[in-house]
Design an enzyme around this catalytic site. Structure first.
Site, PDB file in Angstrom:
ATOM      1  N   TRP A  23      48.386  34.426  29.751  1.00 59.10           N
ATOM      2  CA  TRP A  23      49.819  34.659  29.544  1.00 59.10           C
ATOM      3  C   TRP A  23      50.669  34.065  30.648  1.00 59.10           C
ATOM      4  CZ3 TRP A  23      45.954  38.300  29.454  1.00 59.10           C
ATOM      5  CH2 TRP A  23      45.701  38.960  30.664  1.00 59.10           C
ATOM      6  N   ARG A  24      50.026  33.482  31.678  1.00 61.04           N
ATOM      7  CA  ARG A  24      50.793  32.857  32.755  1.00 61.04           C
ATOM      8  C   ARG A  24      51.321  31.497  32.332  1.00 61.04           C
ATOM      9  NH1 ARG A  24      48.105  35.034  37.433  1.00 61.04           N
ATOM     10  NH2 ARG A  24      48.942  37.131  37.626  1.00 61.04           N
ATOM     11  N   GLU A  36      52.297  42.066  28.146  1.00 53.84           N
ATOM     12  CA  GLU A  36      52.736  43.190  28.984  1.00 53.84           C
ATOM     13  C   GLU A  36      52.356  44.526  28.366  1.00 53.84           C
ATOM     14  OE1 GLU A  36      53.694  43.241  31.932  1.00 53.84           O
ATOM     15  OE2 GLU A  36      54.026  41.096  32.244  1.00 53.84           O
ATOM     16  N   GLN A  41      48.234  49.926  31.936  1.00 55.22           N
ATOM     17  CA  GLN A  41      47.083  50.765  32.288  1.00 55.22           C
ATOM     18  C   GLN A  41      45.754  50.137  31.878  1.00 55.22           C
ATOM     19  OE1 GLN A  41      47.631  54.312  33.799  1.00 55.22           O
ATOM     20  NE2 GLN A  41      49.014  52.688  34.398  1.00 55.22           N
ATOM     21  N   LEU A  79      40.776  48.702  22.472  1.00 54.74           N
ATOM     22  CA  LEU A  79      41.599  48.465  23.663  1.00 54.74           C
ATOM     23  C   LEU A  79      42.197  49.758  24.214  1.00 54.74           C
ATOM     24  CD1 LEU A  79      42.496  46.140  25.474  1.00 54.74           C
ATOM     25  CD2 LEU A  79      44.489  45.821  24.008  1.00 54.74           C
ATOM     26  N   TYR A 118      59.337  49.498  33.370  1.00 54.98           N
ATOM     27  CA  TYR A 118      58.477  48.437  33.866  1.00 54.98           C
ATOM     28  C   TYR A 118      58.478  47.235  32.929  1.00 54.98           C
ATOM     29  CZ  TYR A 118      54.650  45.363  34.281  1.00 54.98           C
ATOM     30  OH  TYR A 118      53.952  44.202  34.327  1.00 54.98           O
ATOM     31  N   ASP A 136      55.352  48.765  39.140  1.00 53.78           N
ATOM     32  CA  ASP A 136      54.122  49.218  38.488  1.00 53.78           C
ATOM     33  C   ASP A 136      53.178  49.750  39.561  1.00 53.78           C
ATOM     34  OD1 ASP A 136      53.326  46.940  39.787  1.00 53.78           O
ATOM     35  OD2 ASP A 136      51.864  46.412  38.275  1.00 53.78           O
ATOM     36  N   CYS A 190      45.747  43.621  47.890  1.00 52.99           N
ATOM     37  CA  CYS A 190      46.135  44.962  48.344  1.00 52.99           C
ATOM     38  C   CYS A 190      45.473  45.979  47.410  1.00 52.99           C
ATOM     39  CB  CYS A 190      47.659  45.104  48.351  1.00 52.99           C
ATOM     40  SG  CYS A 190      48.249  46.519  49.305  1.00 52.99           S
ATOM     41  N   CYS A 206      53.073  44.493  57.690  1.00 50.02           N
ATOM     42  CA  CYS A 206      52.619  45.698  56.986  1.00 50.02           C
ATOM     43  C   CYS A 206      52.488  46.847  57.979  1.00 50.02           C
ATOM     44  CB  CYS A 206      51.290  45.450  56.282  1.00 50.02           C
ATOM     45  SG  CYS A 206      50.682  46.898  55.384  1.00 50.02           S
TER      46      CYS A 206
END
Length: 332
Positions: A23-24, A36, A41, A79, A118, A136, A190, A206
């Site tokens: 999807w990029r 999206e 989740q 899914l 979101y 998110d 992260c 940070c």
DNA sequence: GACGCGTGGAG
DNA sequence: TCTCCAAGCGT
């Protein structure tokens, strides 16, 4: 000399190389939207095959709007969070009724069923360049650590504070790419458990890293106790067909899905043999299912017989899939 | 604000 | 094996 901005550091890192996710490579709002919703989740790795299959089957809002709910659920089957699929179809129908074009502004996007803060920010920024910061799980984690903020991320006050920080960081020249970069940082560097601070482009600024608190952030207070449940699923097969029942249209969860009956749902059944067991978790419910081969003498009202081939065309519950795999009727 | 909603992968 | 949780949303 002025320190480089978060956006600058982040985008430089992101443009140097990131995961190649399907999807990029698009700015089509419909494709962004589908991705999206699927990503809610749900890990990117799990989404990829569903995303590609779904878009082949429903290449545009018109195709999705004119499909039956069962067709859409069948494509979504496995899914999880099936309300997403129902809302997606309902939203497509609304779009088609109101001209057929995907809305271009945050507010009308946000008003579609299944789209919250979101997802509206993600679509508006990625597809249309709108200046909305996404918030998110990834962004919450990055902000909590960079700011060394131990606020409970389930609380609205904390989230508002974090949203303001993300909004300050946002690069107005490409909000969509900035948002994706921030989420990608959360997804690949992260990390929740074992943050890779040594390769993080934001490590210099940070505060959690400076304080050594990264691993205990973000703070999430609420916790649901798991519930253990034991049950049996009956596999009744006859001439290459298996007996399935359909959940009611009004069921709170997995409405319209086909599943194997429990003994109390098929009173006339006689258990022939226990074939095996398997575990399955639905939110905080931990099920242990025994899979029993059974036979029935009379006709079974409310049930239907399905061949393995037919099962590919219906919304089939994952518990049924797992049980049929235990029974060696389908391959997992 | 607290819950319920699916699933599979990581540690 | 078990816990935690991953690009949230609706009620």
């Amino acid at each position: 000399m002025k320190a480089p901005s978060v956006a600058r550091l982040l985008l430089a890192w992101y443009r140097k190389g990131h995961r190649d996710l399907p999807w990029r490579s698009t700015k089509d709002p419909y494709r962004i939207w589908v991705s999206e919703i699927m990503l809610q989740q749900t890990r990117a790795q799990a989404v990829i095959p569903y995303y590609e299959r779904f878009l082949r089957r429903f290449p545009n809002p018109q195709a999705l709007a004119s499909a039956s709910e069962d067709e859409v659920l069948a494509a979504w089957s496995g899914l999880g969070y099936y309300a997403r699929a129902r809302n997606l179809r309902r939203a497509a129908q609304r779009i088609c009724v109101t001209g057929g074009d995907f809305p271009r502004e945050y507010e009308p996007i946000r008003a579609l069923p299944g789209i919250g803060d979101y997802t509206a920010a993600a679509i508006a920024s990625i597809a249309f360049g709108a200046r909305h910061a996404v918030l998110d799980g990834n962004v919450l984690r990055v902000v909590a650590r960079v700011e060394n903020d131990s606020g409970d991320i389930a609380s609205a006050r904390t989230r508002e504070r974090f949203r303001a920080v993300a909004g300050e960081w946002l690069d107005p020249s490409d909000p969509g790419e900035f948002n994706q970069a921030l989420m990608e940082l959360g997804a690949t560097v992260c990390l929740a458990k074992n943050p890779l601070c040594l390769v993080c482009p934001l490590s210099e600024r940070c505060r959690a890293r400076a304080e050594g608190t990264a691993h205990q952030l973000p703070v999430k207070l609420r916790k649901v106790e798991p519930v253990h449940i034991q049950s049996t699923l009956l596999v009744v097969h006859r001439g290459g067909r298996v007996l399935l029942r359909q959940r009611e249209r009004e069921a709170r969860r997995m409405a319209r899905f086909w599943e194997l009956p429990a003994p109390e749902q098929l009173p006339g059944a006689r258990v022939v043999e226990i074939l095996g067991t398997f575990r399955h978790t639905i939110t905080h419910h931990r099920y242990t299912f025994a899979v029993a081969q059974a036979s029935v003498s009379a006709r079974c009202a409310g049930f239907r017989w399905f061949t393995v081939r037919q099962m590919r065309e219906i919304p089939l519950s994952t518990t049924a899939r797992k049980a049929l795999a235990v029974a060696k009727i389908i391959v997992p």
